[in-house]
Design an enzyme around this catalytic site. Structure first.
Site: not given
Length: 231
Positions: A129, A156
């Protein structure tokens, strides 16, 4: 465990952050395909008793599940020791279809988690992230490939775009990555990426039941309607 990403169809993940039994029922009605139980956002008692929670979800015939215990450094709310955070997640591996672990977790803990998941037939999301920026294209491709190389079934990557070109770069990274991916451009500028990223190979998109748990999240029913217009 359920194989919930067959044929590379995009799946809507409902982020569950409180009152998990109620939110799980609502998420199913709204059109979610998968439940993400955010242990770090639950009350401490609920997180510790998560095995019982998953047994209750099973009794209701609920959706496939992802267990996430997000580190504070990655935008989560976990306040305890890192070893305890990962141990809680490790203990829940047999009860879920997938676990989410951070790419930046210490090598020994991350490798242990991947090995445990593989032994249980549980899939691994390995996440990164960036809440303030979007890395350069080459770096994003390298991050996604690194996750795949370290055992991720889905790599991700969530970034914060500063300009529209950042979102295009993220999609380019998804197309160039070697393995399966989930890519998200966060915030208001990247909000539409949660709908169209599937056109660039993203297998999962995350929505909320009530309030967003990440910048730019869309409510599940709204996300489902938008996806139906393009998928």
């Amino acid at each position: 465990m359920t194989d919930f990403v067959p044929d590379k169809d995009v799946k809507i993940v409902a982020s569950i952050d409180s009152d998990p039994l109620l939110q799980a029922r609502i998420a199913k009605v709204l059109g979610a395909d998968i439940l993400e139980i955010r242990l770090d956002l639950l009350e401490q008692k609920e997180a510790v008793q998560a095995k019982k929670l998953f047994d209750l979800l099973d009794s209701q015939g609920e959706l496939p599940r992802i267990a996430t215990n997000r580190a504070h450094s990655e935008g989560g709310n976990w306040q305890g020791p890192e070893e305890q955070r990962m141990t809680l997640l490790e203990d829940l591996t047999p009860y879920v279809d997938m676990i989410d672990i951070e790419r930046k977790s210490t090598d020994c803990l991350r490798n242990r988690m991947v090995e445990e998941a593989k032994s249980q037939g549980t899939k691994v999301i390995m996440s990164s992230h960036f809440f303030e920026t979007t890395p350069p294209l080459k770096e994003m491709v390298a991050i996604l490939n690194e996750c795949t190389d370290k055992g991720a079934d889905i790599a991700k990557l969530a970034v914060m775009p500063q300009k529209p070109e950042d979102i295009l770069e993220l999609f380019h990274a998804a197309l160039q990555a070697r393995g399966e991916v989930c890519v998200i451009a966060m915030g208001d500028l990247g909000r539409h990426s949660r709908v169209i990223a599937c056109r660039y190979g993203s297998l999962l998109t995350y929505g909320c039941v009530e309030k967003p748990v990440a910048p730019g999240q869309i409510r599940i029913d709204q996300l489902k309607r938008a996806l139906e217009t393009i998928v």
